[in-house]
Design an enzyme around this catalytic site. Structure first.
Site, short mmCIF file in Angstrom:
data_model
loop_
_atom_site.label_atom_id
_atom_site.label_comp_id
_atom_site.label_asym_id
_atom_site.label_seq_id
_atom_site.Cartn_x
_atom_site.Cartn_y
_atom_site.Cartn_z
N GLU A 121 0.69 -1.60 0.16
CA GLU A 121 -0.02 -0.04 0.20
C GLU A 121 0.74 1.54 -0.29
O GLU A 121 1.54 1.06 0.69
CB GLU A 121 -1.15 0.09 1.08
CG GLU A 121 -1.14 -1.21 0.89
CD GLU A 121 -3.08 -1.00 2.30
OE1 GLU A 121 -4.06 -1.40 2.30
OE2 GLU A 121 -2.68 -0.78 3.53
N CYS A 134 3.36 8.19 1.17
CA CYS A 134 4.01 7.71 1.92
C CYS A 134 3.82 6.43 1.21
O CYS A 134 3.27 5.54 0.50
CB CYS A 134 2.95 8.28 3.16
SG CYS A 134 3.25 6.39 4.02
N CYS A 141 6.43 -6.90 7.73
CA CYS A 141 7.92 -6.33 8.41
C CYS A 141 7.78 -7.37 9.15
O CYS A 141 7.68 -8.52 9.73
CB CYS A 141 7.22 -4.84 9.25
SG CYS A 141 8.47 -4.58 10.47
N CYS A 145 5.96 -4.19 16.88
CA CYS A 145 5.70 -3.56 17.18
C CYS A 145 4.45 -3.58 17.62
O CYS A 145 2.87 -4.17 16.74
CB CYS A 145 5.70 -2.28 17.02
SG CYS A 145 7.91 -1.30 16.31
N CYS A 148 0.80 -1.35 15.85
CA CYS A 148 1.26 -1.12 14.02
C CYS A 148 0.41 -2.58 13.73
O CYS A 148 0.37 -3.81 13.92
CB CYS A 148 2.70 -1.21 14.49
SG CYS A 148 2.38 -1.13 12.08
N GLY A 207 6.72 -2.10 6.22
CA GLY A 207 8.14 -2.34 6.30
C GLY A 207 9.01 -0.67 6.88
O GLY A 207 8.60 -0.03 7.64
N GLU A 208 10.23 -1.69 7.78
CA GLU A 208 10.88 -0.80 8.10
C GLU A 208 12.25 -0.51 7.59
O GLU A 208 13.55 -1.64 6.53
CB GLU A 208 12.17 -1.84 9.33
CG GLU A 208 13.23 -1.09 10.07
CD GLU A 208 12.86 0.02 10.11
OE1 GLU A 208 12.62 0.86 11.42
OE2 GLU A 208 14.17 0.94 9.73
N SER A 239 11.57 7.19 7.96
CA SER A 239 11.25 6.70 9.83
C SER A 239 11.79 5.18 10.10
O SER A 239 11.90 4.44 9.37
CB SER A 239 9.80 7.16 9.49
OG SER A 239 9.30 6.12 11.33
N SER A 261 11.00 6.14 15.27
CA SER A 261 9.56 6.29 16.52
C SER A 261 9.75 5.79 17.59
O SER A 261 10.35 4.53 17.78
CB SER A 261 9.45 4.99 15.50
OG SER A 261 8.99 4.74 14.36
N LEU A 262 10.07 6.94 18.72
CA LEU A 262 10.12 6.37 20.45
C LEU A 262 9.45 6.03 20.37
O LEU A 262 9.37 4.86 21.52
CB LEU A 262 10.75 7.60 20.25
CG LEU A 262 11.61 8.04 22.29
CD1 LEU A 262 12.94 7.09 21.51
CD2 LEU A 262 11.71 8.82 22.07
N HIS A 263 7.86 6.63 21.19
CA HIS A 263 6.98 6.52 21.45
C HIS A 263 7.34 5.39 22.82
O HIS A 263 5.76 5.31 23.76
CB HIS A 263 6.61 5.17 20.87
CG HIS A 263 6.14 5.21 19.34
ND1 HIS A 263 5.75 6.01 18.64
CD2 HIS A 263 6.74 4.03 18.31
CE1 HIS A 263 5.66 6.21 17.76
NE2 HIS A 263 6.42 4.56 17.12
N ASN A 338 -3.83 5.12 15.74
CA ASN A 338 -4.71 4.39 14.12
C ASN A 338 -5.86 3.27 15.45
O ASN A 338 -4.74 2.50 14.54
CB ASN A 338 -4.75 4.78 13.68
CG ASN A 338 -4.39 6.85 13.06
OD1 ASN A 338 -5.30 7.35 13.55
ND2 ASN A 338 -3.06 7.03 12.47
N CYS A 381 -1.59 6.63 9.91
CA CYS A 381 -0.31 5.83 10.41
C CYS A 381 -0.81 4.73 10.94
O CYS A 381 -1.45 4.44 11.57
CB CYS A 381 0.05 6.25 11.19
SG CYS A 381 1.12 8.31 11.32
N1 SAH Z 1 9.14 0.84 10.11
C1 SAH Z 1 9.37 2.38 9.93
C2 SAH Z 1 8.14 3.33 9.09
C3 SAH Z 1 6.67 2.84 9.23
S1 SAH Z 1 5.40 3.45 10.32
C4 SAH Z 1 8.66 2.74 11.82
O1 SAH Z 1 8.45 2.33 12.52
O2 SAH Z 1 9.23 3.85 11.94
C5 SAH Z 1 5.19 4.88 10.40
C6 SAH Z 1 5.15 5.73 11.88
O3 SAH Z 1 3.64 4.85 12.38
C7 SAH Z 1 6.29 5.20 12.60
O4 SAH Z 1 6.01 6.12 13.76
C8 SAH Z 1 5.35 3.63 13.41
O5 SAH Z 1 5.44 3.71 15.37
C9 SAH Z 1 3.33 4.36 13.21
N2 SAH Z 1 2.59 3.55 13.86
C10 SAH Z 1 2.35 2.52 13.70
N3 SAH Z 1 1.18 1.78 13.62
C11 SAH Z 1 0.12 3.19 14.39
C12 SAH Z 1 -0.85 3.65 14.87
N4 SAH Z 1 -1.70 2.10 15.06
N5 SAH Z 1 -1.41 4.56 14.77
C13 SAH Z 1 -0.46 5.22 14.60
N6 SAH Z 1 1.26 5.44 14.08
C14 SAH Z 1 1.35 4.44 14.76
FE1 SF4 Z 2 7.40 -2.30 11.14
FE2 SF4 Z 2 7.01 0.31 11.60
FE3 SF4 Z 2 5.23 -1.00 12.00
FE4 SF4 Z 2 6.95 -1.39 13.87
S1 SF4 Z 2 6.11 0.78 13.47
S2 SF4 Z 2 5.87 -3.52 13.26
S3 SF4 Z 2 9.31 -0.95 12.57
S4 SF4 Z 2 6.00 -0.90 10.17
#
Ligand code: SAH
Ligand code: SF4
Length: 401
Positions: A121, A134, A141, A145, A148, A207-208, A239, A261-263, A338, A381
């Protein structure tokens, strides 16, 4: 309300199943040597021919060798017999009520054209003064996480440089960004004025990207080449969830903007939310950020922080975040979580997000809250996922004959 477009697939550019290699994704020098290797040009002519092709592919968005009018006909024929200029097939295109557009693109594996195709996508987010694409770097992946959706899809494979670029080329074509192109008139928005529809790229799709470093690097260097698509490196953001060894090379070799992506602000929680933290914990990650090549107040790192109700959104955590980032030129991007089917988290209430943002702002950091875009078409996201499944070893062997 969202619109699903009924596309006439007969006109979609279909990937060739033949084993002819694609020129999309090769650097200019690689195109030149591919032409010589194929006996199409002499060594002396190869640079000139590669320049011509580059211009057709990336400035004009040409997909047909026969349109390359400054190339002699017999040479065009030889090119067409030897190479393809494949783009992904569009499986679906959806337009959200807020103008966000999501494509499901299908690719064949160039090395194994008999394998079932994979799908990814790609999302386009238009705003008044910019349009952001994007882009995905992998199908699925390897990381998991916990918040995600993509993380629930096992890695099927890395995308090639050509496939990463293919998403950009196809999106530009659909949005009328190549010379002579037509803007879509289906209710989807593009930025006003005569800016391009796509001004920014974020490697924030599936993906990463730093687990597919070489292909991502090659694709971004091609997308930003001044004599090609010419997207500004200041408007390309990669990212990462925190693949520490590749952070310094990203700055030195690709030279794009970085987002992390700190979180979470402590290792115990980050181990759960972003499990790669067990390998490269917060301290190591932030050290790599401090040493990011080219870092300055004019070129800050964006720290992404997903707002999970009752999990990481307290005042104390906001203050800890500020303390952790001290000394790093940074922006903090707060992302309301989300939801997706089966997710176990809730989105922080907006009053909580505002309070968190307030603490971070008062400490001197810009902390925009990312407005969720395209939720109605599942394009926000962390909501991306495709149906592609990894084949079992047995199935792969059967297909390979
Ligand atoms: N894999 C990479 C890039 C893709 S994710 C990464 O993890 O950085 C893009 C962003 O969306 C990242 O910051 C990720 O942590 C965030 N993300 C993933 N799932 C999400 C969700 N359900 N709601 C909001 N942000 C989310
Ligand atoms: Fe992969 Fe990024 Fe999603 Fe983590 S947030 S599972 S690294 S796509």
């Amino acid at each position: 309300m969202s619109i699903a477009l009924n596309l006439d697939h007969s006109t979609a550019v279909r990937p060739a199943v033949a084993s002819r290699p694609s020129l999309i994704g090769l650097s200019k020098a690689q195109i030149a040597s591919a032409l010589v290797d194929a006996g199409i040009t002499t060594d002396r002519e190869s640079r000139m021919r590669a320049n011509q092709l580059w211009n057709w592919l990336y400035v004009n968005g040409t997909t047909d060798f026969d349109r390359m009018t400054n190339v002699a006909k017999p040479v065009r024929q030889k090119l067409a017999d030897t190479f393809i200029l494949d783009r992904p097939e569009i499986v679906s295109e959806q337009v959200s009520s807020d103008g966000t557009r999501k494509w499901l693109f299908r690719f064949r594996d160039p090395a194994n054209p008999l394998y079932p195709p994979v799908e990814v996508e790609t999302v386009y987010i238009p705003e008044q003064d910019r349009g952001t694409l994007c882009v995905s770097s992998q199908v699925g992946c390897t990381l998991t996480c916990s918040f995600c959706h993509t993380g629930t899809q096992k890695l099927v494979r890395n995308l090639t440089a050509g496939e990463i670029l293919g998403q950009v080329l196809m999106a530009r074509e659909r949005l009328g960004d190549f010379p002579g192109g037509q803007r879509p008139d289906d209710g989807g928005l593009v930025p006003s004025g005569d800016t391009r529809a796509i001004t920014n790229i974020v490697m924030m799709g599936m993906g990463e990207p730093l687990y597919n470093y070489e292909n991502v690097k090659q694709a971004l260097l091609i997308a930003s080449a001044g004599d090609g698509m010419s997207l500004s490196k200041r408007r390309i953001t990669l990212s990462t969830s925190g693949v520490v060894p590749f952070i310094e090379p990203t700055g030195r070799e690709i030279d794009v903007m970085l987002a992390i992506s700190l979180h979470a602000t402590n290792n115990d929680l980050r181990d759960v939310l972003v499990p790669i933290n067990k390998k490269w914990p917060i301290e190591e990650l932030l050290d790599a950020c401090r040493n990011y090549p080219g870092l300055s107040n004019a070129r800050r790192i964006t720290f992404e922080y997903v707002m999970l109700d009752g999990i990481n959104d307290s005042d104390a955590e906001a203050r800890e975040l500020v303390r952790l980032l001290a000394g790093i030129p940074a922006k903090i991007n707060l992302i309301p979580f989300n939801p997706w089917p089966g997710s176990n988290y809730g989105t922080s209430p907006s009053s909580r997000i505002e309070r968190f943002a307030d603490i971070v702002n008062k400490a001197g950091y810009a902390s925009p809250v990312r407005t969720p875009r395209g939720r109605d078409i599942f394009a926000a996201c962390g909501q991306l996922k495709s149906e592609s499944e990894r084949l079992s070893k047995k199935d792969r062997e059967a297909l390979a004959g």
